[in-house]
Scaffold this active site. Sequence first.
Site, PDB file in Angstrom:
ATOM      1  N   VAL A 212      -1.659  -3.809  -6.705  1.00 43.56           N
ATOM      2  CA  VAL A 212      -1.014  -4.598  -7.143  1.00 43.56           C
ATOM      3  C   VAL A 212       0.446  -3.279  -6.993  1.00 43.56           C
ATOM      4  O   VAL A 212       1.243  -3.601  -7.553  1.00 43.56           O
ATOM      5  CB  VAL A 212      -0.935  -5.187  -8.632  1.00 43.56           C
ATOM      6  N   ARG A 214       1.092  -1.190  -4.002  1.00 47.82           N
ATOM      7  CA  ARG A 214       2.730  -0.871  -2.899  1.00 47.82           C
ATOM      8  C   ARG A 214       1.561  -0.846  -1.703  1.00 47.82           C
ATOM      9  O   ARG A 214       0.305  -0.210  -1.647  1.00 47.82           O
ATOM     10  CB  ARG A 214       3.600   0.446  -3.009  1.00 47.82           C
ATOM     11  N   ASP A 235      -1.562  -8.346  -3.385  1.00 44.14           N
ATOM     12  CA  ASP A 235      -0.278  -8.766  -3.790  1.00 44.14           C
ATOM     13  C   ASP A 235       0.936  -7.690  -2.454  1.00 44.14           C
ATOM     14  O   ASP A 235       1.953  -8.330  -2.196  1.00 44.14           O
ATOM     15  CB  ASP A 235       0.319  -8.746  -4.983  1.00 44.14           C
ATOM     16  N   GLU A 240       5.636  -5.934   5.124  1.00 35.39           N
ATOM     17  CA  GLU A 240       5.470  -7.132   4.703  1.00 35.39           C
ATOM     18  C   GLU A 240       6.985  -7.083   5.128  1.00 35.39           C
ATOM     19  O   GLU A 240       7.857  -6.077   5.272  1.00 35.39           O
ATOM     20  CB  GLU A 240       5.413  -6.214   2.846  1.00 35.39           C
ATOM     21  N   HIS A 259       3.495 -10.782  -2.716  1.00 34.76           N
ATOM     22  CA  HIS A 259       4.534  -9.902  -3.564  1.00 34.76           C
ATOM     23  C   HIS A 259       5.130 -10.213  -4.668  1.00 34.76           C
ATOM     24  O   HIS A 259       6.252 -10.362  -4.799  1.00 34.76           O
ATOM     25  CB  HIS A 259       5.617  -8.628  -2.897  1.00 34.76           C
ATOM     26  N   VAL A 260       4.670 -11.359  -5.390  1.00 33.25           N
ATOM     27  CA  VAL A 260       5.452 -11.305  -7.203  1.00 33.25           C
ATOM     28  C   VAL A 260       4.691 -10.973  -7.702  1.00 33.25           C
ATOM     29  O   VAL A 260       4.734 -12.042  -9.323  1.00 33.25           O
ATOM     30  CB  VAL A 260       4.493 -13.413  -6.478  1.00 33.25           C
TER      31      VAL A 260
END
Lengths: 294, 294
Positions: A212, A214, A235, A240, A259-260
Amino acid sequence: MRISVPDAAWRDRLADLDLEVIVWDGSTPQPDGYLDVALWPYDVAPTALAGIDPSRIGLVQGQSLGYDSVREFLPAGGRYANAVGVHEGATAELAMALLLTATRRMDEFGDAQRERTWAKHWAPGLIGRRIVLIGVGGIGSELMARLAGFGAVVVNVASTPRDDVHGIDELPALLSSADAVVIAVPLTESTVGLVDADFLARLPDGAVVVNVSRGKVVVTDAVVAEGGRIGFASDVFDPEPLPPDHLLWTVPHTIITPHVGGMSSSMATRVEALLRRQIGRLAAGQEPDHVVVA
Amino acid sequence: MRISVPDAAWRDRLADLDLEVIVWDGSTPQPDGYLDVALWPYDVAPTALAGIDPSRIGLVQGQSLGYDSVREFLPAGGRYANAVGVHEGATAELAMALLLTATRRMDEFGDAQRERTWAKHWAPGLIGRRIVLIGVGGIGSELMARLAGFGAVVVNVASTPRDDVHGIDELPALLSSADAVVIAVPLTESTVGLVDADFLARLPDGAVVVNVSRGKVVVTDAVVAEGGRIGFASDVFDPEPLPPDHLLWTVPHTIITPHVGGMSSSMATRVEALLRRQIGRLAAGQEPDHVVVA
């Protein structure tokens, strides 16, 4: 004092304050005149920062915790504060959701539900398992609080060893007995590519890596190469967004959220609290908190 | 002393004990002679208990926490102990997995992953949310420990009010402000059908009901009738197994796991500890613990 906020709902939130609040969402040209604070929209890419005139904005207040691309785009003379205290809890919460999804195999129950199939199976869970938590900053601390009640053995690792925290140099030895590794480090020169083929090779079969932090902390190709021997619940990704044809989507035991981490709907409440503190500091002639690029 | 265990792996686990351990999995005729303890298999239905000769078994030690169907099948004179302390933590862990799946909408991210789609969306999460926890027994306590770090407001409800625990009569008033309700009560005459149409009608739109107790505590048709207005994340059902053509499978915001609350692979370790305690008590001439049918 004069500030900008990204939409009318934000202006309404601040209606009680004795200052001028204008709406600017960052996608249109910067408003005329001076802004003491510009609350940057959550969902506008930092590339748009390149277009601002920093001499007419006292502080760009971001709504994100990560700011690794801000330095690249913010013009010289600009001042940017990141959103410390806003996302750490929500991100740790998503990390727990990813960890539980992977270790209780909730994804497989989801597959069975789609086929209307009652398919029991065992899963390792967290009780008595060894969880290596890398990173003891804001997200790491929030993770520790959430993990505390789950009956797991939590092993903390950080760049600098201290009481109850192992140094990063001890990591190779710790990985071989890890049931799960949770990555909650910032992206720095020393964390880029931390989870590479060597790192993964040290983990036992069926261990789970949760990321979680990067995307670039993990070497995506190395995860793909493991072919599902290691679970990967993440995530954040490199690249990305993850493109539709990327191999990672279909690697077994891979759980992907887009990515939430910070996208808990309680976020606005915490951004508002941060923004009000910053306004209060500026009104009192103090320096704003959390300035990370200046 | 002479005991039976369901398989050879169990016999190996107890090899250090100074007693006769035979293998009997409950699906074949009861072995000749007297058994001080028969460790009942985890996955054999209680209906098979009907075939035992209770005069030749001192104690049937179950591996489940629930025993509502044991009384029906165990012949008169039989003595049955349930597995207290074995499943509560694992069941609470699954409840947390269900609660996080529902409140962070992990099921929708799972749908998107299947379509290789990067689809961000907001989710309510647990921070600052009101969670009504009904039941403060073994599973309830383990749930409280796990919920403690998540920044939610946890409201405890039990049949009898006490410090920090509301009585069940206060429930109607508490439901109207609940973001989630977690059911962790035993199945009794007063909890059958607790979650009915009236109960659900009091919940605000988008609230989530998590059930890890017994299926009959919830009126399944009432959940179906809500049509997804209320999220339902459950491990237990009425009927169970849920048949393939049941409407519940496809009600929006429904998350189904197939009664696997206790199926954490750390379970055997805890059953072993319980069995050794029971053997020790019997060897010392004491009554066994946790006898629920006798």
